[in-house]
Design an enzyme around this catalytic site. Sequence first.
Site, short mmCIF file in Angstrom:
data_model
loop_
_atom_site.label_atom_id
_atom_site.label_comp_id
_atom_site.label_asym_id
_atom_site.label_seq_id
_atom_site.Cartn_x
_atom_site.Cartn_y
_atom_site.Cartn_z
CG ASP A 263 36.16 40.57 39.83
OD1 ASP A 263 35.30 39.72 40.07
OD2 ASP A 263 37.35 40.29 39.59
CG HIS A 268 37.43 39.81 47.45
ND1 HIS A 268 36.51 38.88 47.87
CD2 HIS A 268 37.88 39.37 46.24
CE1 HIS A 268 36.42 37.92 46.96
NE2 HIS A 268 37.23 38.20 45.98
#
Length: 514
Positions: A263, A268
């Site tokens: 995730d 990121h």
Amino acid sequence: MKEPVMQGAVPNPLRNVLDKRLPRIAGPSVLVLFGVTGDLARKKLLPAIYDLANRGLLPPGFGLVGFARRDWADQDFAAQAHEAVRKYARTPFREDVWRQLSEGVRFVQGELDDDDAFDRLADTVNRLDQERGTGGNYAFYLSLPPKLFPSVVKQLKRSGLAQSDDDAWRRVIIEKPFGHDLASAKDLHAVVDDVFPPQSVFRIDHYLGKETVQNIMALRFANTLFEPMWSRSFIDHVQITMAEDIGVGGRAGYYDGIGAARDVIQNHLLQLLALVAMEEPVSFTADAIRAEKEKVLSAVTLPDDLAKGTARGQYAAGWQGGEQVVGYLEEDGIPGDSGTETFAALRLDVNTRRWANVPFYLRTGKRLGRRVTEVALVFQAAAHQMFSHNEIEEQGRNALVLRIQPDEGVTLRFGSKVPGASMEVRDVSMDFTYGMSFTEASPEAYERLILDVLIGDPPLFPRQEEVELSWRILDPVEEFWATQGKPEQYESGNWGPESAHDLLARDGRQWRRP
């Protein structure tokens, strides 16, 4: 000299490319939003579209089309959008701006595999071309679970909506995650690549739209002060942290089976690592920046012993913000025997001349001590220490900390003498914050990214090569964890499992306390 225009893009006459100080304004266009009933659309996308209009960055004839299963008319969707804007928009609500924007709002009801619905969608955007002068320029935002992307993309091809020509562009916007491993990422790419050319595919990683992430390049390459120190000659190690103080909340259906590493780390945090570790690009064009990021990701290596070089955990019940909270396995929608991790940490090395022997420690988790995202470059100890242990007992390592959220800014931590007769050195901080230094509020990441899509400006969007390189890094970790049983439990409100602290302790280091 004129700025090169991206293939397939129509030059925007309102954008003066010779003066970068002028605002970039989107040209005539329609944004088709799939998944308009979801939280992302309600809390982020619709408010961002309004904020762009409120700032004068959308053309008067801009069109917004929602597509969903709800039995709505145009006015029903407009009412839902109005409510979302009033509640979540960053800029003040102005009735005249909303009125102009809402005149271009349309809604199409249907299933994603419904030919008739996509034919109605084609008719709707064609009418907007005639009524609003949108010029046949369409961007399709897939605010949907990745497993639904192929259905939509194939329907866009069948209905002719994906077909561009010399006078108009068609673009598709895909939300992360881009697959759940390398193989699925390649499969997804094959489906999208069959319909849209590479320059028309925009993969959204909203972290790349944050001002503080973009400021990494400005900090490094616009300042003589920092760049000479940005290497193994001065840096001992780098810590990249994305901590959340909330649990899975309403994302249980999505999150379970995905986990913290897929995730957050795969997209990121690896993107942050690439920006921190890359060499200076020859320019700030998309291709030049991507080339340097890809070099970094291709140079990343995992520890030989993944048991010692990685950590994972799952939050248990505890106290958070003064109230008692349940553990992950007690959350609504989570199976009682779930092995999904809510905390993940790993050590990575970047095998380049600049970063040889400088470890990068990445961590992310839910129900941690506080909400914070930061990059900390921790400097080496002074080569010669003339102070006694008692004099520097309260001094840690010098550190340059880039705060991504909240309290966006930069902190430089160094030692200073404590006032008084004795020679005692203690840590102090020199702070730069966006809120104090600039009177203009930073736009939300989705404002910047949506505007970039409509203009056709791609530097902040990862391309397929970056996605695949990131999965090549993470896949071996996920495969190893799959053989290791359940994640270690950690109490909510703490900073992760013991194995995460051991990860740095083995190297004689410790995590920063943000």
